[in-house]
Each structure stands twice: as C-alpha cells, then as structure tokens.
Motif scaffolding. Structure first.
Motif, PDB file in Angstrom:
ATOM      1  N   PRO A  10       0.827  -1.198   0.000  1.00  6.34           N
ATOM      2  CA  PRO A  10       0.000   0.000   0.000  1.00  6.34           C
ATOM      3  C   PRO A  10       0.866   1.255   0.000  1.00  6.34           C
ATOM      4  O   PRO A  10       1.978   1.251   0.513  1.00  6.34           O
ATOM      5  CB  PRO A  10      -0.795  -0.116   1.305  1.00  6.34           C
ATOM      6  N   SER A  11       0.348   2.301  -0.589  1.00  9.22           N
ATOM      7  CA  SER A  11       1.122   3.541  -0.647  1.00  9.22           C
ATOM      8  C   SER A  11       0.754   4.423   0.535  1.00  9.22           C
ATOM      9  O   SER A  11      -0.224   5.156   0.488  1.00  9.22           O
ATOM     10  CB  SER A  11       0.860   4.264  -1.964  1.00  9.22           C
ATOM     11  N   HIS A  12       1.481   4.282   1.595  1.00  9.78           N
ATOM     12  CA  HIS A  12       1.321   5.169   2.744  1.00  9.78           C
ATOM     13  C   HIS A  12       2.687   5.444   3.327  1.00  9.78           C
ATOM     14  O   HIS A  12       3.663   4.796   2.995  1.00  9.78           O
ATOM     15  CB  HIS A  12       0.354   4.608   3.777  1.00  9.78           C
ATOM     16  N   ASP A  13       2.741   6.434   4.176  1.00  6.57           N
ATOM     17  CA  ASP A  13       4.025   6.889   4.704  1.00  6.57           C
ATOM     18  C   ASP A  13       4.231   6.526   6.160  1.00  6.57           C
ATOM     19  O   ASP A  13       4.913   7.243   6.884  1.00  6.57           O
ATOM     20  CB  ASP A  13       4.157   8.403   4.528  1.00  6.57           C
ATOM     21  N   ILE A  14       3.665   5.410   6.620  1.00 15.15           N
ATOM     22  CA  ILE A  14       3.836   5.030   8.023  1.00 15.15           C
ATOM     23  C   ILE A  14       5.302   4.889   8.402  1.00 15.15           C
ATOM     24  O   ILE A  14       5.720   5.450   9.414  1.00 15.15           O
ATOM     25  CB  ILE A  14       3.045   3.746   8.372  1.00 15.15           C
ATOM     26  N   PRO A  15       6.131   4.184   7.616  1.00 15.04           N
ATOM     27  CA  PRO A  15       7.532   4.072   8.036  1.00 15.04           C
ATOM     28  C   PRO A  15       8.206   5.442   8.145  1.00 15.04           C
ATOM     29  O   PRO A  15       8.929   5.708   9.091  1.00 15.04           O
ATOM     30  CB  PRO A  15       8.184   3.238   6.933  1.00 15.04           C
ATOM     31  N   ARG A  16       7.943   6.309   7.187  1.00 15.23           N
ATOM     32  CA  ARG A  16       8.566   7.633   7.206  1.00 15.23           C
ATOM     33  C   ARG A  16       7.984   8.500   8.331  1.00 15.23           C
ATOM     34  O   ARG A  16       8.691   9.192   9.040  1.00 15.23           O
ATOM     35  CB  ARG A  16       8.379   8.317   5.851  1.00 15.23           C
ATOM     36  N   GLU A  17       6.661   8.441   8.488  1.00 10.64           N
ATOM     37  CA  GLU A  17       5.975   9.263   9.492  1.00 10.64           C
ATOM     38  C   GLU A  17       6.486   8.965  10.899  1.00 10.64           C
ATOM     39  O   GLU A  17       6.688   9.857  11.711  1.00 10.64           O
ATOM     40  CB  GLU A  17       4.474   9.005   9.405  1.00 10.64           C
ATOM     41  N   PHE A  18       6.704   7.698  11.210  1.00  8.04           N
ATOM     42  CA  PHE A  18       7.141   7.310  12.547  1.00  8.04           C
ATOM     43  C   PHE A  18       8.636   7.006  12.613  1.00  8.04           C
ATOM     44  O   PHE A  18       9.117   6.516  13.622  1.00  8.04           O
ATOM     45  CB  PHE A  18       6.342   6.101  13.039  1.00  8.04           C
ATOM     46  N   ASN A  19       9.352   7.263  11.511  1.00  7.73           N
ATOM     47  CA  ASN A  19      10.792   7.019  11.459  1.00  7.73           C
ATOM     48  C   ASN A  19      11.108   5.558  11.789  1.00  7.73           C
ATOM     49  O   ASN A  19      11.930   5.253  12.654  1.00  7.73           O
ATOM     50  CB  ASN A  19      11.540   7.982  12.395  1.00  7.73           C
ATOM     51  N   VAL A  20      10.410   4.657  11.110  1.00  8.78           N
ATOM     52  CA  VAL A  20      10.518   3.222  11.380  1.00  8.78           C
ATOM     53  C   VAL A  20      11.524   2.578  10.427  1.00  8.78           C
ATOM     54  O   VAL A  20      11.369   2.638   9.218  1.00  8.78           O
ATOM     55  CB  VAL A  20       9.145   2.526  11.221  1.00  8.78           C
ATOM     56  N   ASP A  21      12.538   1.988  10.990  1.00 11.83           N
ATOM     57  CA  ASP A  21      13.478   1.118  10.279  1.00 11.83           C
ATOM     58  C   ASP A  21      13.437  -0.225  10.999  1.00 11.83           C
ATOM     59  O   ASP A  21      13.185  -0.276  12.193  1.00 11.83           O
ATOM     60  CB  ASP A  21      14.917   1.645  10.401  1.00 11.83           C
ATOM     61  N   GLY A  22      13.699  -1.285  10.298  1.00  6.81           N
ATOM     62  CA  GLY A  22      13.787  -2.572  10.974  1.00  6.81           C
ATOM     63  C   GLY A  22      13.432  -3.719  10.061  1.00  6.81           C
ATOM     64  O   GLY A  22      13.161  -3.536   8.872  1.00  6.81           O
ATOM     65  N   THR A  23      13.414  -4.896  10.642  1.00  8.22           N
ATOM     66  CA  THR A  23      13.156  -6.121   9.902  1.00  8.22           C
ATOM     67  C   THR A  23      12.003  -6.869  10.545  1.00  8.22           C
ATOM     68  O   THR A  23      11.993  -7.082  11.757  1.00  8.22           O
ATOM     69  CB  THR A  23      14.416  -7.012   9.884  1.00  8.22           C
ATOM     70  N   VAL A  24      11.039  -7.250   9.720  1.00  9.97           N
ATOM     71  CA  VAL A  24       9.936  -8.103  10.147  1.00  9.97           C
ATOM     72  C   VAL A  24      10.281  -9.518   9.693  1.00  9.97           C
ATOM     73  O   VAL A  24      10.571  -9.742   8.522  1.00  9.97           O
ATOM     74  CB  VAL A  24       8.600  -7.657   9.517  1.00  9.97           C
ATOM     75  N   TYR A  25      10.277 -10.448  10.625  1.00  4.49           N
ATOM     76  CA  TYR A  25      10.496 -11.863  10.301  1.00  4.49           C
ATOM     77  C   TYR A  25       9.132 -12.535  10.256  1.00  4.49           C
ATOM     78  O   TYR A  25       8.409 -12.540  11.248  1.00  4.49           O
ATOM     79  CB  TYR A  25      11.394 -12.532  11.338  1.00  4.49           C
ATOM     80  N   VAL A  26       8.796 -13.062   9.090  1.00  6.52           N
ATOM     81  CA  VAL A  26       7.477 -13.659   8.908  1.00  6.52           C
ATOM     82  C   VAL A  26       7.637 -15.092   8.397  1.00  6.52           C
ATOM     83  O   VAL A  26       8.499 -15.376   7.567  1.00  6.52           O
ATOM     84  CB  VAL A  26       6.614 -12.804   7.935  1.00  6.52           C
ATOM     85  N   SER A  27       6.829 -15.984   8.965  1.00  2.84           N
ATOM     86  CA  SER A  27       6.850 -17.377   8.508  1.00  2.84           C
ATOM     87  C   SER A  27       5.487 -17.705   7.916  1.00  2.84           C
ATOM     88  O   SER A  27       4.479 -17.070   8.230  1.00  2.84           O
ATOM     89  CB  SER A  27       7.188 -18.331   9.656  1.00  2.84           C
ATOM     90  N   PHE A  28       5.486 -18.689   7.031  1.00  2.00           N
ATOM     91  CA  PHE A  28       4.248 -19.135   6.411  1.00  2.00           C
ATOM     92  C   PHE A  28       4.460 -20.547   5.889  1.00  2.00           C
ATOM     93  O   PHE A  28       5.585 -21.007   5.725  1.00  2.00           O
ATOM     94  CB  PHE A  28       3.812 -18.192   5.277  1.00  2.00           C
ATOM     95  N   VAL A  29       3.352 -21.223   5.659  1.00  2.00           N
ATOM     96  CA  VAL A  29       3.386 -22.579   5.119  1.00  2.00           C
ATOM     97  C   VAL A  29       2.963 -22.519   3.657  1.00  2.00           C
ATOM     98  O   VAL A  29       1.982 -21.856   3.310  1.00  2.00           O
ATOM     99  CB  VAL A  29       2.435 -23.513   5.908  1.00  2.00           C
ATOM    100  N   VAL A  30       3.724 -23.197   2.795  1.00  2.00           N
ATOM    101  CA  VAL A  30       3.295 -23.447   1.424  1.00  2.00           C
ATOM    102  C   VAL A  30       2.788 -24.889   1.429  1.00  2.00           C
ATOM    103  O   VAL A  30       3.549 -25.815   1.705  1.00  2.00           O
ATOM    104  CB  VAL A  30       4.448 -23.264   0.413  1.00  2.00           C
ATOM    105  N   ASP A  31       1.482 -25.051   1.182  1.00  2.00           N
ATOM    106  CA  ASP A  31       0.892 -26.392   1.286  1.00  2.00           C
ATOM    107  C   ASP A  31       1.122 -27.212   0.017  1.00  2.00           C
ATOM    108  O   ASP A  31       1.792 -26.765  -0.919  1.00  2.00           O
ATOM    109  CB  ASP A  31      -0.589 -26.308   1.666  1.00  2.00           C
ATOM    110  N   GLU A  32       0.547 -28.398   0.007  1.00  2.00           N
ATOM    111  CA  GLU A  32       0.745 -29.341  -1.100  1.00  2.00           C
ATOM    112  C   GLU A  32       0.210 -28.823  -2.438  1.00  2.00           C
ATOM    113  O   GLU A  32       0.600 -29.303  -3.495  1.00  2.00           O
ATOM    114  CB  GLU A  32       0.071 -30.685  -0.779  1.00  2.00           C
ATOM    115  N   ASN A  33      -0.677 -27.845  -2.391  1.00  2.00           N
ATOM    116  CA  ASN A  33      -1.232 -27.245  -3.614  1.00  2.00           C
ATOM    117  C   ASN A  33      -0.497 -25.975  -4.028  1.00  2.00           C
ATOM    118  O   ASN A  33      -0.835 -25.372  -5.043  1.00  2.00           O
ATOM    119  CB  ASN A  33      -2.716 -26.922  -3.417  1.00  2.00           C
ATOM    120  N   GLY A  34       0.467 -25.545  -3.213  1.00  2.00           N
ATOM    121  CA  GLY A  34       1.202 -24.323  -3.514  1.00  2.00           C
ATOM    122  C   GLY A  34       0.593 -23.073  -2.912  1.00  2.00           C
ATOM    123  O   GLY A  34       1.062 -21.965  -3.167  1.00  2.00           O
TER     124      GLY A  34
END
Length: 87
Positions: A10-34
């Motif tokens: 999405p086009s918004h300025d949340i990271p800039r507005e709050f001066n946010v830097d960092g890394t989000v670690y996200v996990s997910f499952v890819v199932d048998e159907n992809g």
C-alpha cells in the motif's frame, strides 16, 4: 509477480511518518497445492508494518509445492522483510 511491486504494497508513509526502520520476520506454510497458509509474524516492528507484510504474504500467487520422495509436501518458510528509510 514481483513481491516488491507497488500493487502489493500500500502507498502510505507510516515508516517515514514514525521514522521506522527494521526487519519483520514472517513465517508461512506453502501447502501441497502451492497455497500460502498459516502466516505468522515471528518478530515484528509494529506501526502497522507487521500487518502489512502479513497481507502481502497472504496475497502472493501460488508457489510450486515442495516435493519429498516424489510426493508433494507442505513446508514452512521464514523470510526477513527489511524496511529502510531513504532520507
């Protein structure tokens, strides 16, 4: 589809507005159907970034399923998503 394309983020300025830097670690499952399932933020940075990445991951197109012994299997993946402000 390019994960970094503007239609996925999405086009918004949340990271800039709050001066946010960092890394989000996200996990997910890819199932048998992809299909992407069970998306989970393992380590987030807040400010709406965790939710945004979850939505992006859930909106990804189908993957090629993993195979083990010639059988399609589900697999959990984890990726880091870095936010870096360009000043």
């Amino acid at each position: 589809s390019d994960v970094c394309s503007s239609d996925l983020f999405p086009s918004h300025d949340i990271p800039r507005e709050f001066n946010v830097d960092g890394t989000v670690y996200v996990s997910f499952v890819v199932d048998e159907n992809g299909d992407v399932r069970d998306t989970k933020v393992e380590r987030g940075i807040g400010y709406g970034m965790d939710e945004m990445i979850t939505n992006v991951i859930n909106g990804l197109p189908k993957f090629k399923p993993a195979e083990q012994n010639d059988k399609k299997v589900k697999v959990r993946m984890m990726i880091p998503v870095k936010f870096k402000l360009i000043k």
